[in-house]
Motif scaffolding. Sequence first.
Motif, PDB file in Angstrom:
ATOM      1  N   TYR A 152      45.716  32.352  29.965  1.00  0.00           N
ATOM      2  CA  TYR A 152      45.142  31.402  30.921  1.00  0.00           C
ATOM      3  C   TYR A 152      46.124  30.307  31.315  1.00  0.00           C
ATOM      4  CZ  TYR A 152      43.916  29.173  26.468  1.00  0.00           C
ATOM      5  OH  TYR A 152      43.963  28.654  25.212  1.00  0.00           O
ATOM      6  N   THR A 185      47.833  31.877  34.093  1.00  0.00           N
ATOM      7  CA  THR A 185      46.960  31.781  35.266  1.00  0.00           C
ATOM      8  C   THR A 185      47.091  30.412  35.928  1.00  0.00           C
ATOM      9  OG1 THR A 185      45.385  33.231  34.150  1.00  0.00           O
ATOM     10  CG2 THR A 185      44.599  32.045  36.083  1.00  0.00           C
ATOM     11  N   LYS A 209      48.308  29.702  39.719  1.00  0.00           N
ATOM     12  CA  LYS A 209      47.590  29.112  40.840  1.00  0.00           C
ATOM     13  C   LYS A 209      48.238  27.817  41.302  1.00  0.00           C
ATOM     14  CE  LYS A 209      43.757  27.512  38.114  1.00  0.00           C
ATOM     15  NZ  LYS A 209      42.349  27.292  37.962  1.00  0.00           N
ATOM     16  N   PRO A 216      33.320  24.807  24.480  1.00  0.00           N
ATOM     17  CA  PRO A 216      31.945  25.143  24.850  1.00  0.00           C
ATOM     18  C   PRO A 216      31.450  26.411  24.162  1.00  0.00           C
ATOM     19  CG  PRO A 216      33.470  25.620  26.636  1.00  0.00           C
ATOM     20  CD  PRO A 216      34.238  24.861  25.607  1.00  0.00           C
ATOM     21  N   PHE A 250      45.394  38.999  37.460  1.00  0.00           N
ATOM     22  CA  PHE A 250      46.027  39.633  36.308  1.00  0.00           C
ATOM     23  C   PHE A 250      45.203  40.776  35.731  1.00  0.00           C
ATOM     24  CE2 PHE A 250      47.785  35.377  36.479  1.00  0.00           C
ATOM     25  CZ  PHE A 250      49.129  35.646  36.399  1.00  0.00           C
ATOM     26  N   GLN A 251      45.871  41.468  34.839  1.00  0.00           N
ATOM     27  CA  GLN A 251      45.305  42.645  34.214  1.00  0.00           C
ATOM     28  C   GLN A 251      44.185  42.301  33.232  1.00  0.00           C
ATOM     29  OE1 GLN A 251      48.490  44.799  32.470  1.00  0.00           O
ATOM     30  NE2 GLN A 251      47.224  46.403  31.609  1.00  0.00           N
ATOM     31  N   GLU A 252      44.266  41.119  32.607  1.00  0.00           N
ATOM     32  CA  GLU A 252      43.356  40.825  31.506  1.00  0.00           C
ATOM     33  C   GLU A 252      42.309  39.795  31.912  1.00  0.00           C
ATOM     34  OE1 GLU A 252      46.604  39.958  31.535  1.00  0.00           O
ATOM     35  OE2 GLU A 252      47.620  41.489  30.357  1.00  0.00           O
ATOM     36  N   THR A 276      41.044  37.272  29.103  1.00  0.00           N
ATOM     37  CA  THR A 276      41.821  36.164  28.549  1.00  0.00           C
ATOM     38  C   THR A 276      42.519  35.315  29.615  1.00  0.00           C
ATOM     39  OG1 THR A 276      43.630  37.729  28.264  1.00  0.00           O
ATOM     40  CG2 THR A 276      42.277  37.287  26.342  1.00  0.00           C
ATOM     41  N   SER A 277      42.344  35.696  30.877  1.00  0.00           N
ATOM     42  CA  SER A 277      43.092  34.985  31.914  1.00  0.00           C
ATOM     43  C   SER A 277      42.398  33.732  32.428  1.00  0.00           C
ATOM     44  CB  SER A 277      43.392  35.915  33.089  1.00  0.00           C
ATOM     45  OG  SER A 277      44.321  36.894  32.690  1.00  0.00           O
ATOM     46  N   LEU A 278      41.137  33.551  32.031  1.00  0.00           N
ATOM     47  CA  LEU A 278      40.450  32.326  32.439  1.00  0.00           C
ATOM     48  C   LEU A 278      40.459  31.354  31.274  1.00  0.00           C
ATOM     49  CD1 LEU A 278      37.437  33.916  34.319  1.00  0.00           C
ATOM     50  CD2 LEU A 278      39.206  32.491  35.337  1.00  0.00           C
ATOM     51  N   ASN A 279      40.549  30.078  31.615  1.00  0.00           N
ATOM     52  CA  ASN A 279      40.599  29.056  30.571  1.00  0.00           C
ATOM     53  C   ASN A 279      39.228  28.918  29.914  1.00  0.00           C
ATOM     54  OD1 ASN A 279      40.850  26.673  29.072  1.00  0.00           O
ATOM     55  ND2 ASN A 279      42.451  25.955  30.422  1.00  0.00           N
ATOM     56  N   PRO A 280      39.153  29.159  28.590  1.00  0.00           N
ATOM     57  CA  PRO A 280      37.845  29.195  27.921  1.00  0.00           C
ATOM     58  C   PRO A 280      37.112  27.857  27.874  1.00  0.00           C
ATOM     59  CG  PRO A 280      39.611  29.390  26.312  1.00  0.00           C
ATOM     60  CD  PRO A 280      40.240  29.491  27.670  1.00  0.00           C
ATOM     61  N   VAL A 281      37.812  26.754  28.051  1.00  0.00           N
ATOM     62  CA  VAL A 281      37.138  25.466  27.879  1.00  0.00           C
ATOM     63  C   VAL A 281      36.842  24.755  29.205  1.00  0.00           C
ATOM     64  CG1 VAL A 281      38.128  25.157  25.592  1.00  0.00           C
ATOM     65  CG2 VAL A 281      39.253  24.134  27.549  1.00  0.00           C
ATOM     66  N   LEU A 282      37.098  25.430  30.317  1.00  0.00           N
ATOM     67  CA  LEU A 282      36.768  24.828  31.610  1.00  0.00           C
ATOM     68  C   LEU A 282      35.746  25.712  32.326  1.00  0.00           C
ATOM     69  CD1 LEU A 282      40.373  23.918  32.832  1.00  0.00           C
ATOM     70  CD2 LEU A 282      38.727  22.405  31.745  1.00  0.00           C
ATOM     71  N   GLN A 309      37.563  25.589  37.464  1.00  0.00           N
ATOM     72  CA  GLN A 309      38.816  26.335  37.576  1.00  0.00           C
ATOM     73  C   GLN A 309      39.117  26.752  39.006  1.00  0.00           C
ATOM     74  OE1 GLN A 309      39.955  29.036  34.349  1.00  0.00           O
ATOM     75  NE2 GLN A 309      38.093  28.458  33.275  1.00  0.00           N
ATOM     76  N   TYR A 348      30.758  28.832  31.611  1.00  0.00           N
ATOM     77  CA  TYR A 348      32.089  29.034  31.047  1.00  0.00           C
ATOM     78  C   TYR A 348      32.428  30.524  31.045  1.00  0.00           C
ATOM     79  CZ  TYR A 348      31.944  24.190  29.636  1.00  0.00           C
ATOM     80  OH  TYR A 348      31.899  22.835  29.655  1.00  0.00           O
ATOM     81  N   HIS A 365      33.201  32.622  28.871  1.00  0.00           N
ATOM     82  CA  HIS A 365      32.627  33.497  27.831  1.00  0.00           C
ATOM     83  C   HIS A 365      31.196  33.898  28.140  1.00  0.00           C
ATOM     84  CE1 HIS A 365      30.034  30.474  25.780  1.00  0.00           C
ATOM     85  NE2 HIS A 365      30.885  29.644  26.323  1.00  0.00           N
ATOM     86  N   GLU A 366      30.598  33.240  29.123  1.00  0.00           N
ATOM     87  CA  GLU A 366      29.232  33.601  29.491  1.00  0.00           C
ATOM     88  C   GLU A 366      29.196  34.712  30.542  1.00  0.00           C
ATOM     89  OE1 GLU A 366      26.599  29.834  29.559  1.00  0.00           O
ATOM     90  OE2 GLU A 366      28.628  29.079  29.754  1.00  0.00           O
ATOM     91  N   MET A 418      38.469  35.648  39.007  1.00  0.00           N
ATOM     92  CA  MET A 418      39.919  35.593  39.198  1.00  0.00           C
ATOM     93  C   MET A 418      40.274  35.854  40.663  1.00  0.00           C
ATOM     94  SD  MET A 418      41.704  34.858  36.515  1.00  0.00           S
ATOM     95  CE  MET A 418      43.334  35.420  37.011  1.00  0.00           C
TER      96      MET A 418
END
Lengths: 306, 330
Positions: free
Chosen positions: A204, A207, A211, A301, B100-102, B105-111, B116, B155, B157-158, B168
Amino acid sequence: MRYLVRKILSLVVVLFFASIICFLIIHFIPGDPAQAMAGPGVSAEDVEKIRVSMGLDRPLVEQYITWMGDIITKGDFGESLINQEAIGPLMAERFANTLILSFCGIFFAIIIGIPFGIVSAIKQNSFIDLATMGFSILGVSMPIFWISLILILIFSVNLGIFPATGSGTVMHLVLPTIAIGLNSLAVIARMTRSSMLEVLRQDYIRTADAKGMPYSTVILKHALKNAMIPIITTIGIQFGYLLGGAVLTETVFVYPGIGRLLVNSITRRDYTTIQGCMLVITGLFVILNTIIDLLYHYFDPRIKKA
Amino acid sequence: MEDKNIVLEVEHLKTSFFYGKKEGKAVDDISFKVKKGEILGIVGESGSGKSVTAMSVMKLLGNTKGRVVGGSINFMGRDLLAVSDKEMRQIRGKHIAMVFQEPMTSLNPVLTVGEQIAETIVVHEKVSKKEALARAKELLDTVQIPLAEKRLGEYPHELSGGMRQRVMIAMGLCCNPDLIIADEPTTALDVTIQMQILELFKKLREQYELSIILITHDMGVIAEMTDRVMVMYAGCMAEYGDTATILKNPRHPYTKALMKAIPRLDEKQEYLDAIPGVIPSIFNLPEGCRFHPRCRLATERCRKERPDAFTVDGRTVCCFKAFEEVKESL
């Protein structure tokens, strides 16, 4: 919300067991408290009288309930065995001093430690990284009492900027704050560095770069927030350590905190004061950990759903 | 640049990875063009240098041991290799976006998802946060995420893998880029979701005249999606040209082998026609043509000399054997 309730419930349970242990200490430590209070050369009958007056002859459960009951209902921690002074107000005053010192110490450690760690991580293996980490190893390795003495030597004796001992003004706090915070600063800097290095490798972050986020945003928003969890844990542990471990600093700087009170009580076998101090320190430690658990929420979170 | 329709032109790109004194040539002399509204496919096995090519164009090799060592990358008249890091950050996300391929894991888990997407818009378009969030919602609608309003506050993870990949893509689209580089965007997703995502790319291309570089190892995806294709092997170009032409009549033995290796549903096959051997490490590349150790047609010349590119019926091929075949047929 349910999480909060659960956390508070478990806090109460932990505090309960901690209080039992604190209470039992008096019976585990070799030596008879009644004897200690009576002093040397007192007849067995007098010792027995003291024992009864202190309630030490009654069953343990009853003793515990009386002790705990007084604390909860009246905030009464009992009296010192040495000078019959009420422990509660004494501790409150000392404890406030320790809190102030610990807060200053941890604040100092965070304010400098985290930026150090971040810079080290983004300039990994550079001169800055080496210097920061070298300094931080130094910080971890130097014993507090030694740092304290060196600080006094330089800033009080030679330069005369800060007073060497005592309390009451901001100037009095500066040297103890540095002495007590330096260790934590080093630990926090190292934890920040390793946590940031771990996070910077994540997808990330790539990423965020992809961006076109400005570099500072990538580091301070995308990376640091993710890196904060282990750092928060470290800060919590360090803060607890400062609260309990301020003894040395407090002694060197003759600072009237709870650490010094505890140590003095131990040397004088002042069992009731020891009990009180232990209970307060433990309680604070547990509450602190709960606060940290709640802080995790803000930073991650994912924990909410778990 | 003469042709205004060309969005990206890469010439003789060379990217190497350096471990101590060892140089690994991950991309070695690759040239290609992407026109406006065109989908270019880059295909090859894992380790053939597809992603490194993409990362070189994005200039995202900074965190790795990789470095562009030669060639040029021209994007809408700008030499990307010459722009500063700060300028590149203004190009990335605004003019060139990457998926990206993944997705996991390519998104920030805490935002939050909304944050984003919106932050990208705020950075590039200088609009208010509120306006950016409104745009983010529209984008989620565009990439067909149901309940967009609610998703904005959630988020990563949801969300499921397919949803995350849509997010993405929405993020990639948020500033109306000229070019999207999608690096195996469907590899981590299951087949039905794959189809939906690919359909989405096609739709977006038509809607926005978007140019897309689609990296994949799936010949099926190439056939389905792309206008032109570049087949890569061990950092080199094997064959490059019009997709329909190449699929109908592949010239390079590697292209042929790749196509043979696709399992077919309409024929009963005892064995899958896999390519024997594995792709060489970039630190231990064979002499001559890099494909020769695995090529059934390799000759002495293939072992010693590296074949030059030649052009025949609208495609470029790097192979001695193919060249001979063409010469004979004339």
